[in-house]
Design a protein around this motif. Structure first.
Motif, PDB file in Angstrom:
ATOM      1  N   CYS A 146       0.855  -1.178   0.000  1.00 18.84           N
ATOM      2  CA  CYS A 146       0.000   0.000   0.000  1.00 18.84           C
ATOM      3  C   CYS A 146       0.898   1.238   0.000  1.00 18.84           C
ATOM      4  O   CYS A 146       2.108   1.139   0.202  1.00 18.84           O
ATOM      5  CB  CYS A 146      -0.957   0.010   1.186  1.00 18.84           C
ATOM      6  SG  CYS A 146      -0.181   0.000   2.820  1.00 18.84           S
ATOM      7  N   GLN A 147       0.279   2.377  -0.231  1.00 21.55           N
ATOM      8  CA  GLN A 147       1.019   3.627  -0.441  1.00 21.55           C
ATOM      9  C   GLN A 147       0.755   4.604   0.693  1.00 21.55           C
ATOM     10  O   GLN A 147      -0.380   4.997   0.928  1.00 21.55           O
ATOM     11  CB  GLN A 147       0.604   4.242  -1.781  1.00 21.55           C
ATOM     12  CG  GLN A 147       1.233   5.588  -2.077  1.00 21.55           C
ATOM     13  CD  GLN A 147       0.832   6.112  -3.450  1.00 21.55           C
ATOM     14  OE1 GLN A 147       0.251   5.392  -4.260  1.00 21.55           O
ATOM     15  NE2 GLN A 147       1.125   7.355  -3.723  1.00 21.55           N
ATOM     16  N   GLY A 148       1.796   5.012   1.404  1.00 23.93           N
ATOM     17  CA  GLY A 148       1.671   5.944   2.509  1.00 23.93           C
ATOM     18  C   GLY A 148       2.117   7.343   2.119  1.00 23.93           C
ATOM     19  O   GLY A 148       3.222   7.771   2.470  1.00 23.93           O
ATOM     20  N   TYR A 149       1.247   8.051   1.386  1.00 22.95           N
ATOM     21  CA  TYR A 149       1.550   9.414   0.957  1.00 22.95           C
ATOM     22  C   TYR A 149       0.656  10.430   1.673  1.00 22.95           C
ATOM     23  O   TYR A 149       1.109  11.206   2.491  1.00 22.95           O
ATOM     24  CB  TYR A 149       1.338   9.532  -0.561  1.00 22.95           C
ATOM     25  CG  TYR A 149       2.539   9.188  -1.416  1.00 22.95           C
ATOM     26  CD1 TYR A 149       3.589   8.416  -0.939  1.00 22.95           C
ATOM     27  CD2 TYR A 149       2.620   9.624  -2.728  1.00 22.95           C
ATOM     28  CE1 TYR A 149       4.665   8.098  -1.727  1.00 22.95           C
ATOM     29  CE2 TYR A 149       3.702   9.325  -3.538  1.00 22.95           C
ATOM     30  CZ  TYR A 149       4.717   8.551  -3.041  1.00 22.95           C
ATOM     31  OH  TYR A 149       5.788   8.250  -3.839  1.00 22.95           O
ATOM     32  N   SER A 150      -0.643  10.436   1.352  1.00 25.20           N
ATOM     33  CA  SER A 150      -1.556  11.477   1.834  1.00 25.20           C
ATOM     34  C   SER A 150      -1.685  11.470   3.353  1.00 25.20           C
ATOM     35  O   SER A 150      -1.633  10.424   3.995  1.00 25.20           O
ATOM     36  CB  SER A 150      -2.940  11.299   1.216  1.00 25.20           C
ATOM     37  OG  SER A 150      -2.904  11.500  -0.176  1.00 25.20           O
ATOM     38  N   GLU A 151      -1.863  12.676   3.894  1.00 19.50           N
ATOM     39  CA  GLU A 151      -2.096  12.865   5.325  1.00 19.50           C
ATOM     40  C   GLU A 151      -3.192  13.905   5.498  1.00 19.50           C
ATOM     41  O   GLU A 151      -3.488  14.655   4.551  1.00 19.50           O
ATOM     42  CB  GLU A 151      -0.822  13.358   6.024  1.00 19.50           C
ATOM     43  CG  GLU A 151       0.371  12.443   5.902  1.00 19.50           C
ATOM     44  CD  GLU A 151       1.602  13.013   6.609  1.00 19.50           C
ATOM     45  OE1 GLU A 151       1.467  14.067   7.270  1.00 19.50           O
ATOM     46  OE2 GLU A 151       2.672  12.414   6.505  1.00 19.50           O
ATOM     47  N   PRO A 152      -3.788  13.997   6.665  1.00 22.10           N
ATOM     48  CA  PRO A 152      -4.684  15.119   6.920  1.00 22.10           C
ATOM     49  C   PRO A 152      -3.912  16.428   6.755  1.00 22.10           C
ATOM     50  O   PRO A 152      -2.888  16.652   7.414  1.00 22.10           O
ATOM     51  CB  PRO A 152      -5.111  14.903   8.381  1.00 22.10           C
ATOM     52  CG  PRO A 152      -4.943  13.433   8.605  1.00 22.10           C
ATOM     53  CD  PRO A 152      -3.751  13.043   7.794  1.00 22.10           C
ATOM     54  N   GLY A 153      -4.332  17.266   5.830  1.00 17.15           N
ATOM     55  CA  GLY A 153      -3.616  18.506   5.571  1.00 17.15           C
ATOM     56  C   GLY A 153      -2.497  18.374   4.561  1.00 17.15           C
ATOM     57  O   GLY A 153      -1.817  19.354   4.260  1.00 17.15           O
ATOM     58  N   ALA A 154      -2.287  17.177   4.043  1.00 13.72           N
ATOM     59  CA  ALA A 154      -1.230  16.966   3.039  1.00 13.72           C
ATOM     60  C   ALA A 154      -1.717  15.918   2.052  1.00 13.72           C
ATOM     61  O   ALA A 154      -1.214  14.803   2.019  1.00 13.72           O
ATOM     62  CB  ALA A 154       0.075  16.537   3.702  1.00 13.72           C
TER      63      ALA A 154
END
Length: 425
Positions: A146-154
């Motif tokens: 899986c891909q760990g890119y997006s975050e809350p606010g990013a």
């Protein structure tokens, strides 16, 4: 380069069609236990689809476009098998496989993130030791990513990530932070994570691309996000000191690696995606005929527009692939069959995102009032359940947002292609 399927690809097409016909049987048969597994129905047959991934890997059909070092023999001929266990295939043969797979109605793949995102990234930026460790299990369909890119606010503004990683005395990294909208996080064995490894760094600096095993109880918490469809394809992932031993591309080089990965996201698979879109359009047309909505000139006009735009998307994808050259033979970037210029992926995303959302809207509209209720013949005692057209409508609402919103895609085209001035912060 003039891109086209040649006569020499006929044998490859027959082999692909025969293999799919021989293996899409039993629990893998179309409409059987595997389920479609696509957007909005990813909850269907997850276990069977994971077994199917291993079946596809055993056949050598995963990683057809990987252009690994030393892929050519002394006489300049491409070997039948690549260094990591996969078949070798030209760019046109990769397209043939993708189209035949889609036309066969085979289950949605659950290993596409490892095959189409991680693998070309390791081939371009990883060490040979990393390739030997991680690519063969992907090629066999045994390890999912899986891909760990997006975050809350990013989200679309990826440079704002705050997930941090600090190196311990044993040389390994401890990752702490939160990722969101993470597809397949519950099923994945590994996650590639963009994290800030330099304390106090901002924006593009001080980031690293880490490989994190997901089986770390107490250090990684995955929480499903319930969608409009009632299912949970996406997840929140919380890292609390999760251990990562591998860095790809060097410490502090995460932005270069992460943005390079995004170039691989929309290559050969776009043509297969369009095969699926064409079938969805045909299903909507059948619904319009059955309900009588096809007699409405506005509906007819919208159907014609959607058909014409789908043809434009295909021509654009073929033009883009034609400009890439035969990466399976020439060793293009990542070997994924797509080396478009800056802005090309953004154009493709804008085209299909808006198209698919409008198709979803039409799919409900042509059914009239029945499009707003469940498929159980108005039986109030039966549990509410969405049908395929309703899932299409609801899930496609997100098509212009995920993977980079339309606003971000337009900014990329305006600033990096047309040379227009950047927006003021």
């Amino acid at each position: 380069m003039e891109f086209g399927i040649g006569a020499q690809d006929g044998a490859f097409r027959r082999a692909a069609r025969e293999w799919l016909g021989a293996h899409l049987v039993g629990r893998f048969a179309v409409g059987a236990g595997a389920g479609p597994g696509g957007p909005g129905s990813e909850h269907l047959g997850a276990g069977v689809r994971r077994a199917w991934e291993r079946e596809v890997g055993a056949g050598g059909w995963i990683g057809l476009g990987w252009a690994e070092p030393g892929a050519r023999g002394e006489q300049g001929r491409t070997r039948a098998r690549g260094a990591y266990g996969q078949r070798r295939a030209s760019l046109t043969q990769q397209v043939v496989w993708a189209e035949e797979y889609a036309r066969a109605g085979a289950p949605a793949r659950c290993g596409h993130i490892g095959e189409n995102l991680l693998a070309p990234t390791l081939l371009a930026h990883g060490t040979e030791e990393q390739r030997r460790r991680f690519l063969p299990p992907v090629a066999r369909g045994e390890e999912l990513w899986c891909q760990g890119y997006s975050e809350p606010g990013a989200g679309s503004d990826l440079a704002s990530v705050r997930t941090a990683a600090a190196r311990g005395g044993d040389g390994r990294w401890r990752v702490t932070g939160q990722k969101v909208w993470t597809s397949l996080a519950r099923e994945a064995d590994w996650c590639f994570v963009l994290a800030r490894t330099e304390a106090g760094s901002v924006r593009h600096r001080g980031l690293s691309f880490l490989l994190v095993p997901m089986d770390q109880p107490g250090r990684i918490d995955v929480r499903p996000i319930r969608q409009l469809t009632g299912t949970s394809e996406f997840n929140e992932v919380f890292f609390d000191g999760a251990v990562a031993a591998e860095v790809v591309g060097g410490v502090g080089e995460g932005w270069r690696v992460a943005t390079g990965l995004l170039r691989y996201e929309r290559g050969v698979s776009t043509l297969a995606q369009q095969v699926g879109f064409a079938e969805e359009l045909r299903a909507v047309v059948r619904c319009a005929v059955a309900s009588g909505a096809d007699r409405d000139p506005v509906v007819r006009g919208e159907i014609v527009r959607l058909w014409a735009e789908l043809r434009v998307m295909r021509w654009n994808a073929v033009r883009t692939l034609g400009g890439a050259g035969d990466v399976a033979d020439t060793g293009g970037v990542g070997g994924v069959g797509f080396v478009g210029g800056v802005g090309v992926p953004s154009v493709a995303k804008l085209l299909w995102g808006g198209w698919h959302r409008r198709l979803g809207e039409l799919a409900v509209r042509v059914r009239g009032a029945r499009g707003a209720v469940g498929p159980r013949d108005w039986d109030a005692a039966a549990p509410y359940e969405l049908d395929e057209r309703q899932r299409l409508f609801l899930f496609s609402r997100a098509d212009t947002i995920y993977g980079g919103s339309d606003e971000i895609q337009r900014n990329i085209i305006a600033e990096r292609v047309l040379g227009l001035p950047r927006e003021k912060a």
